[in-house]
Design an enzyme around this catalytic site. Structure first.
Site: not given
Ligand code: CMC
Length: 400
Positions: A276, A334, A237
Site C-alpha cells: 500500500h 483487497d 486499485h
Molecule cells: N507484489 C510484489 N512487489 C511489490 C508489491 C506487490 N504487491 N507491492 C510493492 N512491491 C514492491 C515494488 O516492486 C517495489 O520494489 P523495489 O523497491 O524493488 O522497486 C517496492 O515493493 C515498493 O513498492 P512501490 O511500487 O513503490 O509501492 P507503491 O506505493 O507505488 O504501490 C501498490 C502501491 C498498492 C500499487 C502496490 O503495492 C501494488 O501494486 N500492490 C498490488 C496491487 C494491490 O493489491 N492493490 C490494492 C491496493 S489497496 C486498495 C486500493 O487502493 O485499491
C-alpha cells in the site's frame, strides 16, 4: 515562482487540505471525520458513514431518517437507462457497465451541469448539490445489481425502499435467504454493510484523486464519478480484489506457493492484495475484514475450492520472507475481501463493483469538499520536458 518539483506518482505531493479522512500509515490507523474505523465498522451503518463523510458529522435521529428515506427513494433507474445498459454485451465486465451508467446519468440529468451555462451553482445551491449526492448514492446500488442481472440474462429486479441499503442491493441481485425467500440473510447483509463501511473512503487514493481532478474542471458529478470509477477499475486499485482470486486460482495448491513467491521476487508478477502506498505496517481494514470473513465462512461454509488455504499459506510465507519484510509489504483490504465475495457467490469480475458502490460516498465527499473549501482552481499539474529541442519540419519525400 518558477520552482517546479518533480514527483512522479505523487509519492510526496499533497494536492488538497482535507477534513474528511485521516490515515497514519506507520501506526496503521484510519479515522473518518475523527472517528476510528474500528468503531464505525462495529457500530455504524454504510449509509450513516456516507452521511458522516459527506456532511462532516453523524446525523441526528431526524436527519438519519430523512437521509435514508431520500437515498432509498432515489434507487430507481429509468427504463431508458436500463435498456441502454441492457444493450451492452451480456459478458461485459460489470465495471464497464457501471462506468457507462454513470457517464450516461450526465445526459439524463443535464441540470447537474450548471457550469456549462456559466454558473457555479453548486457553491450557492445546497439543494442542487444534495440532489446529486442522494441520486448518485441511490442509483449506484441499482446500477451494480443490474450489471449482475445483465450477466445472468435475467430481468432487472426493482429496488425496495423499505429495506436497508445493503439488504436492498442483495435483494436486487436475488441473493435471498433460503429461510425467507423474500429477504436476504440479515447476517450477510450486515457483513456486506461492514465491508461497505470499510471501503467508503480512503483519502487521496487514485480514484478519489481522479474524482477531484476531473471535478475541478466543474463538469457534472456523474461524469466525474465515471472517471473515478475508471481509475478504480485498474488491478493496482479496486480491481485488485478480483486479481487476488485469479492469482490464487493460478497458484492452484499450497505446495506451489514457494515457486509463485520466487516469481514475484524476480518481478515476473505481483502479489495482489499486498502493499500500500500509505500503510507500511498494517492495513487496519484488513484486520476487520478477517473477522467479517470468519463470520461469512461460518454462515456459508468454508473453502470449497481450497483458495482460503492457499491464501493463508501465501500470506504466512510472504510475511516471513525478507523481500516483503524489507519493503514493508502487508496484506491490504483487497487480500481478504475477494474471498468473502467469492464465498457469497458473486462472479469474480463483479468484485470491483462491490468496491465502487460504497466508494461513491468518498468520491462525493471529496468532490463536495473541493467545491466548498478548495481554491476553485482547475487541477493542472506541470511536467519536466525531456524531449527534443527546437527543430524544423521536413517534407515527406525529404525525410531520411
Ligand atoms: N507484489 C510484489 N512487489 C511489490 C508489491 C506487490 N504487491 N507491492 C510493492 N512491491 C514492491 C515494488 O516492486 C517495489 O520494489 P523495489 O523497491 O524493488 O522497486 C517496492 O515493493 C515498493 O513498492 P512501490 O511500487 O513503490 O509501492 P507503491 O506505493 O507505488 O504501490 C501498490 C502501491 C498498492 C500499487 C502496490 O503495492 C501494488 O501494486 N500492490 C498490488 C496491487 C494491490 O493489491 N492493490 C490494492 C491496493 S489497496 C486498495 C486500493 O487502493 O485499491
Amino acid at each position: 515562482n518558477g520552482i517546479r518539483v518533480y514527483d512522479p506518482g505523487f509519492m510526496n505531493t499533497a494536492a488538497i487540505k482535507s477534513r474528511i479522512t485521516y490515515i497514519d500509515g506507520d501506526a496503521g490507523e484510519l479515522r473518518h471525520r475523527g472517528y476510528p474505523i474500528e468503531q464505525l465498522a462495529e457500530r455504524s451503518t454504510y449509509l450513516e458513514t456516507a452521511y458522516l463523510l459527506i456532511y462532516g458529522h453523524l446525523p441526528d435521529a431526524s436527519q438519519s431518517k430523512i437521509w435514508e428515506y431520500e437515498v432509498m427513494h432515489h434507487t430507481f433507474l429509468s427504463e431508458d437507462l436500463t435498456s441502454l445498459l441492457r444493450s451492452m454485451r451480456y459478458d461485459s465486465h460489470p465495471m464497464s457497465i457501471f462506468i457507462t451508467a454513470f457517464s450516461s446519468l450526465s445526459a439524463y440529468h443535464p441540470e447537474a451541469n450548471p457550469s456549462l451555462a456559466g454558473q457555479n451553482l453548486y457553491t450557492t445551491s445546497p439543494e442542487l448539490l444534495n440532489k446529486q449526492v442522494i441520486r448518485a448514492l441511490g442509483k449506484s446500488s441499482t446500477i451494480a445489481a443490474l450489471s449482475l442481472r445483465i450477466r445472468m440474462n435475467r430481468p432487472a429486479i426493482a429496488p425496495r425502499a423499505d429495506l436497508t441499503y445493503t439488504e436492498n442491493l442483495l435483494y436486487m441481485m436475488d441473493a435471498l435467504s433460503p429461510a425467507d425467500p423474500y429477504r436476504p440473510d440479515p447476517r450477510l447483509a450486515k457483513a456486506l454493510d461492514t465491508l461497505f463501511i470499510l471501503h467508503a473512503d480512503h483519502e487521496m487514493n487514485c480514484s478519489t484523486a481522479a474524482m477531484v481532478h476531473v471535478g475541478s474542471s466543474r463538469v457534472d458529478p456523474y461524469s466525474a464519478i465515471a472517471a473515478a470509477a475508471s481509475a478504480l477499475y485498474g488491478p493496482l486499485h479496486g480491481g485488485a480484489n478480483e486479481a487476488v482470486i485469479r492469482m490464487l486460482q493460478r497458484i492452484g495448491s499450497v505446495d506451489r506457493v514457494p515457486a509463485f513467491l520466487e516469481g514475484v521476487k524476480k518481478k515476473k508478477e505481483l502479489l495482489f492484495g499486498f502493499g500500500h502506498r500509505v500503510y507500511r505496517n498494517t492495513d487496519p481494514r484488513s484486520t476487520i475484514i478477517r473477522k467479517v470473513a470468519e463470520e461469512v465462512f461460518s454462515i456459508l461454509g468454508r473453502d470449497p475450492d481450497g483458495l482460503i488455504e492457499i491464501a493463508q499459506a501465501l500470506r504466512d510465507a510472504a510475511l516471513k520472507d525478507p523481500y516483503f519484510v524489507e519493503r514493508k509489504l502487508y496484506p491490504n483490504v483487497d487480500y481478504w475481501s475477494g474471498l468473502i465475495y467469492k464465498t457469497m457467490g458473486f462472479p469474480l469480475d463483479f468484485f470491483p463493483v462491490l468496491f465502487a458502490v460504497p466508494r461513491v460516498s468518498g468520491w462525493l465527499a471529496h468532490w463536495k469538499q473541493n467545491l466548498e473549501e478548495g481554491t476553485g482552481k482547475i487541477w493542472r499539474p506541470r511536467q519536466v520536458y525531456v524531449g527534443e529541442g527546437r527543430r524544423d519540419y521536413v517534407e515527406l519525400g525529404e525525410r531520411e
